[in-house]
Design a protein around this motif. Structure first.
Motif, PDB file in Angstrom:
ATOM      1  N   ARG A  81      34.478  -6.396  38.877  1.00  0.00           N
ATOM      2  CA  ARG A  81      34.723  -7.100  40.074  1.00  0.00           C
ATOM      3  C   ARG A  81      33.927  -7.148  41.084  1.00  0.00           C
ATOM      4  NH1 ARG A  81      38.588  -4.822  44.729  1.00  0.00           N
ATOM      5  NH2 ARG A  81      39.244  -6.777  45.835  1.00  0.00           N
ATOM      6  N   LEU A  82      33.550  -8.487  41.615  1.00  0.00           N
ATOM      7  CA  LEU A  82      32.842  -8.947  42.774  1.00  0.00           C
ATOM      8  C   LEU A  82      33.755  -9.157  44.140  1.00  0.00           C
ATOM      9  CD1 LEU A  82      29.968 -10.276  43.541  1.00  0.00           C
ATOM     10  CD2 LEU A  82      30.928 -12.352  43.076  1.00  0.00           C
ATOM     11  N   HIS A  83      33.432  -8.330  45.226  1.00  0.00           N
ATOM     12  CA  HIS A  83      34.174  -8.482  46.323  1.00  0.00           C
ATOM     13  C   HIS A  83      33.176  -8.309  47.825  1.00  0.00           C
ATOM     14  CE1 HIS A  83      35.124  -4.006  47.146  1.00  0.00           C
ATOM     15  NE2 HIS A  83      34.186  -4.067  46.043  1.00  0.00           N
ATOM     16  N   LEU A  84      33.554  -8.530  48.689  1.00  0.00           N
ATOM     17  CA  LEU A  84      32.863  -8.095  50.149  1.00  0.00           C
ATOM     18  C   LEU A  84      33.782  -7.025  50.530  1.00  0.00           C
ATOM     19  CD1 LEU A  84      32.176 -11.595  51.732  1.00  0.00           C
ATOM     20  CD2 LEU A  84      30.637 -10.085  50.406  1.00  0.00           C
ATOM     21  N   ARG A  85      32.954  -5.651  50.730  1.00  0.00           N
ATOM     22  CA  ARG A  85      33.800  -4.689  51.325  1.00  0.00           C
ATOM     23  C   ARG A  85      33.328  -4.400  52.840  1.00  0.00           C
ATOM     24  NH1 ARG A  85      32.800   0.675  51.992  1.00  0.00           N
ATOM     25  NH2 ARG A  85      30.748   0.453  51.563  1.00  0.00           N
ATOM     26  N   PRO A  86      34.324  -4.146  53.705  1.00  0.00           N
ATOM     27  CA  PRO A  86      34.206  -3.886  55.092  1.00  0.00           C
ATOM     28  C   PRO A  86      33.753  -2.382  55.044  1.00  0.00           C
ATOM     29  CG  PRO A  86      36.600  -4.120  54.760  1.00  0.00           C
ATOM     30  CD  PRO A  86      35.934  -4.628  53.409  1.00  0.00           C
ATOM     31  N   MET A  87      32.873  -2.068  55.776  1.00  0.00           N
ATOM     32  CA  MET A  87      32.350  -0.849  56.234  1.00  0.00           C
ATOM     33  C   MET A  87      33.331   0.025  57.010  1.00  0.00           C
ATOM     34  SD  MET A  87      28.730   0.766  57.694  1.00  0.00           S
ATOM     35  CE  MET A  87      27.870   0.407  56.098  1.00  0.00           C
ATOM     36  N   LEU A  88      33.637   1.321  56.549  1.00  0.00           N
ATOM     37  CA  LEU A  88      34.537   1.990  56.927  1.00  0.00           C
ATOM     38  C   LEU A  88      33.885   2.706  58.338  1.00  0.00           C
ATOM     39  CD1 LEU A  88      36.089   4.082  54.328  1.00  0.00           C
ATOM     40  CD2 LEU A  88      37.454   2.007  55.598  1.00  0.00           C
ATOM     41  N   PRO A  89      34.603   2.978  59.385  1.00  0.00           N
ATOM     42  CA  PRO A  89      33.920   3.513  60.601  1.00  0.00           C
ATOM     43  C   PRO A  89      33.314   4.950  60.339  1.00  0.00           C
ATOM     44  CG  PRO A  89      36.035   2.521  61.317  1.00  0.00           C
ATOM     45  CD  PRO A  89      35.811   2.434  59.897  1.00  0.00           C
ATOM     46  N   VAL A  90      33.934   5.798  59.445  1.00  0.00           N
ATOM     47  CA  VAL A  90      33.259   6.956  58.995  1.00  0.00           C
ATOM     48  C   VAL A  90      32.215   7.009  58.366  1.00  0.00           C
ATOM     49  CG1 VAL A  90      34.419   7.167  56.889  1.00  0.00           C
ATOM     50  CG2 VAL A  90      33.924   9.280  57.869  1.00  0.00           C
TER      51      VAL A  90
END
Length: 484
Positions: free
Chosen positions: A237-246
Motif C-alpha cells: 500500500r502506498l500512502h502519505l503518513r502524517p508524523m505523530l507528535p511523539v
C-alpha cells in the motif's frame, strides 16, 4: 533533502490503494541487484555472530537493570538501538538513554566488523530489510528487547528547567528494558491521559527541546512521508503518513544525545561529525522570490527555519514551497578530525554541532562514535581501532547513503507504477511541486493515489492541474504523465 520513506508497517488491507502485483517481488530483487546490495551474510560472519551471542567478548561491570527503560519504535521492530528513561531532577530533568553496546559483540577486524564496513547501514525495502549485522545480534542478543539483560552504553544527561543539557556522562552498563512500545501506543496513552510519568516527561522534554531548536535557528523540512507498507501475501500500500507528535519528541532525545556527543568530540579534538553547510544567500533569496511569486507571506525578519515551520504540508502551494526548500539542505556529510578542528563543525539544520551515536545496530558510524565518547568520559585513550577507522568512515557512509536512497526511491517508484498499472488513460487531480525552467516537464503530486512523478507540460509552480496517465512500465517502475 527530499526523501521517500520506505517502511514495513501493518495497515488496512481494504484500502483502495492496495496493490497485488506478481512482478513487484522480482522488481524489488532487481533493484537490490542493480545497487549491489549484499544478500545473505557469509558463513564465517554467521558463525562469529552465533559465537559472540552465546559468549560476548566483554560485558559491562556496571549494573543499571533497576532503571525501567522503555523502547519506542515503529510496530514490529526488533532491532532496538535505544531505550530511554526520564525523571524529574532537582534542577530540571535527568534523561538516561541506553544505546546498544556492540563492543560486546563485534571484534575490531573480525568477520562481523569487516562485513559491516562493506554494508555501511541497514537497507530498507518494502518486502524486506537487509541488516547491517546478523539478526542473531541485531534482532536478538544485542537488541534492547524487553526483559532481556543487555549490555548498553548509557548516556546520563542532566537538563535545566528549560530543557538545556548542562551535564553529560556516558558509561557502559547492563540494562533491562521493561516495555517495547510503538509510536501510536505512546501517542494514544499521552492523549488519553493514561501514560506513565516517563512518557508524559517525554512530551514535556521533547517540547522544550523543540523550542530550544527554534531559538537556535534550526530548520526542519516538513516534507510529507510517502510510505510503502507491506501487507503480506505480496500486497503493498502506498500512502502519505502524517508524523505523530511523539515521533518528534522522541527524535529530540536522539538529537540531544548526538549534540552531547559532538560537544565531547570537539572538546577532545577527535571525532566524526554529521555536518551540513549553511544555505547560501543566493539559495535563500531564490526561495524568498518563489514564496513571493506564490503569494505566501515571508516576513523580512523571519528566519527560514521559522518560515518552514509555518508551512502547511496539506496546502498545495505550501507543499510546492517545501519541495523547493530541499535546496537549503543539500551537502550533508560526515567530517572526521583528529587534532585540528575542521572548518565546518555544525549541522545547519540543527544550528549545532552533531554526531551520529544512537543507532549502532543499523548504522556503522555510530559504533565508533560511541566507543570514542565513552573513552573521553572515562578519561581513557581513544581506542586505536576507532582512530584508525576515522578517515575511512565518511566515504563508507556516503556510499551506503547513496545505495539506501537509490533503493528507497526505486522501490517506491515500482509500487507507484503498480498502483497505476490498470488506470492508463485516466486523468487525475494533481498539483505542481517542482517546475524547472525551460525543460517542458514538471514534477506533480497526485492527490489520489499519492504518487509523485514527472509530467510533460509547463504549468506554473504550485498550480492545481489535471494530468493524464499515458503509459506504465512495470519492469522499469516508471509512469508517463501529461498535463492536460
Amino acid at each position: 533533502m527530499t526523501q521517500r520513506t520506505v517502511t514495513l508497517r501493518a495497515t488496512d488491507p481494504g484500502a483502495r490503494d492496495v496493490v497485488e502485483a506478481a512482478g513487484l517481488a522480482e522488481r524489488f530483487e532487481a533493484i537490490r541487484a542493480e545497487q549491489e546490495v549484499p544478500r545473505e551474510f557469509p558463513a564465517e560472519v554467521i558463525a562469529e555472530a552465533e559465537r559472540v551471542a552465546a559468549e560476548p567478548l566483554v560485558l559491562p561491570e556496571r549494573d543499571e537493570i533497576g532503571v525501567p527503560f522503555v523502547t519506542i519504535d515503529p510496530p514490529g521492530s526488533m532491532d532496538l538501538d535505544q531505550a530511554l528513561h526520564i525523571e524529574r531532577a532537582e534542577k530540571g530533568y535527568r534523561v538516561r538513554y541506553a544505546i546498544a553496546h556492540l563492543v560486546s559483540f563485534v571484534e575490531p577486524g573480525g568477520a562481523i566488523d569487516t562485513e559491516a564496513r562493506k554494508r555501511g547501514q541497514t537497507i530498507y525495502a518494502p518486502d524486506r530489510r537487509i541488516p547491517l549485522h546478523p539478526p542473531v545480534l541485531s534482532e536478538g542478543r544485542a537488541s534492547l528487547l524487553p526483559d532481556q539483560l543487555t549490555p548498553a552504553y548509557v548516556w546520563d544527561l542532566h537538563l535545566a528547567d528549560d530543557g538545556d543539557c548542562y551535564d553529560i556522562d556516558l558509561y557502559p552498563a547492563m540494562v533491562k528494558s521493561v516495555a517495547r512500545l510503538d509510536y501510536q501506543q505512546v501517542q494514544d496513552a499521552i492523549d488519553d491521559g493514561s501514560a506513565d510519568e516517563v512518557l508524559m516527561l517525554l512530551k514535556e522534554v521533547g517540547e522544550l527541546r523543540v523550542r530550544l531548536e527554534q531559538e537556535r535557528g534550526g530548520a526542519t523540512l516538513p516534507m510529507p512521508e510517502q510510505e510503502v507498507d507491506d501487507l503480506g501475501d505480496g500486497r503493498y500500500r502506498l500512502h502519505l503518513r502524517p508524523m505523530l507528535p511523539v515521533e518528534e519528541w522522541n527524535a529530540q532525545i536522539s538529537l540531544m544525545t548526538g549534540m552531547a556527543a559532538a560537544q565531547l568530540m570537539l572538546h577532545a579534538r577527535v571525532g566524526l561529525l554529521r555536518t551540513l553547510p549553511e544555505a547560501s544567500a543566493k539559495t535563500l533569496a531564490q526561495l524568498r522570490r518563489i514564496a513571493h511569486a506564490l503569494g505566501v507571506d515571508w516576513a523580512a525578519e523571519q528566519t527560514h527555519g521559522e518560515f518552514l515551520r509555518s508551512l502547511d504540508r496539506a496546502n498545495p502551494t505550501h507543499l510546492a514551497l517545501i519541495h523547493e526548500a530541499t535546496a537549503l539542505f543539500r551537502g550533508a556529510g560526515y567530517t572526521a578530525f583528529d587534532g585540528e578542528l575542521p572548518e565546518l563543525v555544525e549541522h545547519s539544520g540543527l544550528a549545532a554541532a552533531y554526531a551520529h551515536v544512537t543507532a549502532p545496530l543499523r548504522r556503522l558510524v555510530d559504533r565508533f562514535g560511541l566507543a570514542l565518547c565513552a573513552a573521553i568520559c572515562a578519561d581513557e585513550p581513544v581506542p586505536t581501532w576507532v582512530r584508525e577507522a576515522l578517515p575511512q568512515l565518511p566515504e563508507i557512509m556516503a556510499a551506503s547513503d547513496r545505495v539506501s536512497g537509490a533503493v528507497a526511491r526505486a522501490s517506491t517508484d515500482a509500487v507507484e507504477a503498480a498502483t497505476l498499472a490498470d488506470r492508463v488513460g485516466e486523468t487525475f487531480d494533481a498539483f505542481v511541486v517542482d517546475a524547472p525552467e525551460g525543460n517542458g516537464s514538471v514534477t506533480v503530486q497526485l492527490l489520489d493515489p499519492p504518487v509523485i512523478a514527472r509530467a510533460t507540460g509547463s504549468p506554473e509552480l504550485g498550480r492545481e492541474v489535471t494530468v493524464r496517465l499515458d503509459a506504465v512500465d512495470l519492469a522499469k517502475g516508471t509512469v508517463s504523465l501529461a498535463v492536460t
